[in-house]
Scaffold this active site. Sequence first.
Site, PDB file in Angstrom:
ATOM      1  CE  LYS A  49      -4.091  -2.493   0.290  1.00 17.74           C
ATOM      2  NZ  LYS A  49      -3.385  -3.471  -0.270  1.00 17.74           N
ATOM      3  CG  ASP A  50      -0.588   4.565  -2.063  1.00 20.87           C
ATOM      4  OD1 ASP A  50      -1.361   3.893  -2.379  1.00 20.87           O
ATOM      5  OD2 ASP A  50      -0.155   5.299  -2.978  1.00 20.87           O
ATOM      6  CE  LYS A  51       7.943   7.100   3.653  1.00 17.54           C
ATOM      7  NZ  LYS A  51       7.348   8.417   4.005  1.00 17.54           N
TER       8      LYS A  51
END
Length: 577
Positions: free
Chosen positions: A187-189
């Site tokens: 998932k996105d940071k």
Amino acid sequence: METEFGLTEYASEHTITPVPCLLKEMYSDFIVQEILADHTVLAIPSPDVVLESTGSKKEDIEIEECVAKPDCISEETLAALNDRFSTKGDPVLVKVDDLSKEDRKSIHHFIRERYAGVLITETKEDGILVSHGHTKSSRKRKLWDEKVPKECHFTICKENKETSFACQLIAKFLNVGPNNIRTHGIKDKRAVTSQRVSVTKVHERTILDLNSKLRGIRVFGCEYKDDPVQMGAHWGNRFSIVLRSLPDDSEQLLHQRLETFQNTGFINYFGTQRFGSRSSTTAEIGLAIVKRDWEKAVKMIMTNAMPDHLGYGSVGYAAKCFSQTGDARKAFSKLKGAQAFATVEGNILKCLSKGGTWQNCITEAIPIQSRSLYVHAYQSLIWNKVASRRVKEYGTRVHESDVGANGFSLGEHATHYDIHIPLPGENLPFEGSYGAKWISELLEEDGLTQSSFTALKDRFSLGESSRCLFVEAKELKWKFIRYGNARDLLQDGLQTRAIPEAEQKGPLLALQIQFSLISGSYATVALREVTGSDMGKKAMRDASFKTRGDDEKTEENVLEEKGSDDANELNLVSEDQ
């Protein structure tokens, strides 16, 4: 930046003029909730809910009274063992003087079965030492009640953390290998995200206790299952995104585009974040790996770390030391805390300092979910270029030469959502298609063939064979929000709350957009279809600084730029998988 990674076309048949906006200005502006295979959307609970579950829910494990007691265990010893099961304390020493090997074996078996693996036995010179949990000398031997499923599934909720970093940190605290932590994807940071994770033979209580040690990460919702979480086995992700600093006159235009977007979907490009924004893109590193140029790949990874904040103990500081001296052991010693074990660069330096080869660094030292991203990035670049050529030559409607997910020609009732393009690699169902032909032409320019990927399948998780050309954003919702301060929070975060609706007024305009995408599709690419703007990290960061000026950077952007001990970025791309 988009065009260099093949993102050149749009699904809309109308000319799209860019609408300026800011994305991910605050961490809570970008919320990703994993959607499981049964379409359950993982929640992002309030801090109170998470903290209430921390260590408070005890294991549903009781003493098995039906297990027969060996004659060699006295009632006094049994009482001491029962007491130790109920409360932690000093270990109990079971005397085994003059006992046979079979008697000693029966004691180990009795304690393991009666106390469901909660009590641990160790053979000592003066007897059998029984303790609650793992001692330092026994922690590698994991006894487990066979009646309890061995995989503990739980939810990770994180803010401004790489999935890879969060998983490696949790693995460290749980004393398990990083490959023992399984996820559906990365998932996105720079976001608030929730996703399902599994770990083998670790108790729920041990996992929940991590909440007192973790920052910007919460774990909860434990459940025992027979099988681990599988990569890509979820349905997709639910996104809730805020686009800020919209022009005052853009509301009607964006409303019209969103209605069109609802009907046409978008081209299923791999987003620019897949390729990174460093001097060497992840696709370039992936190309080196596919060519088996291991040394070049490692050195590109290490060079990418150097532009980071070069404070002592940082990845950038250690990478610079390695670049200047070539001494991996010395460079590794410069890392501190989680940087040494939860970063790609730390894993590489540790491998080299122990005599590992360049190939060992890539194929063994870096966890599979991280190293796979490089090869996937190169495949993604090729796919993007082929997808753009397809749309440019044949448009957005179904063409007679299009094929579906099985490689067969599409039927008369097929829609543009049924069109599939293969990924690079040997792919028999798609042989002879325009996709396979165009891919081979691009690979040839790089000195490769489709078979170059075959030997890498297992070590780099090269499972997907094709990808749909167009994607529909499901359960689409949107609303416009007025706000007065550039840093007003417009959505709840992991530890923050949005401003009340009564305070949502002022001169600034934002768009909150919510939708669900199948796994592997990128929200930033979907947004591109609406805004007509480059939604990549570099473009948005430049737009942010331009809008407010360098002197008005938010605290979050300053931390992002400098790096921080709390963030410990892995320098890998993030995927909306």
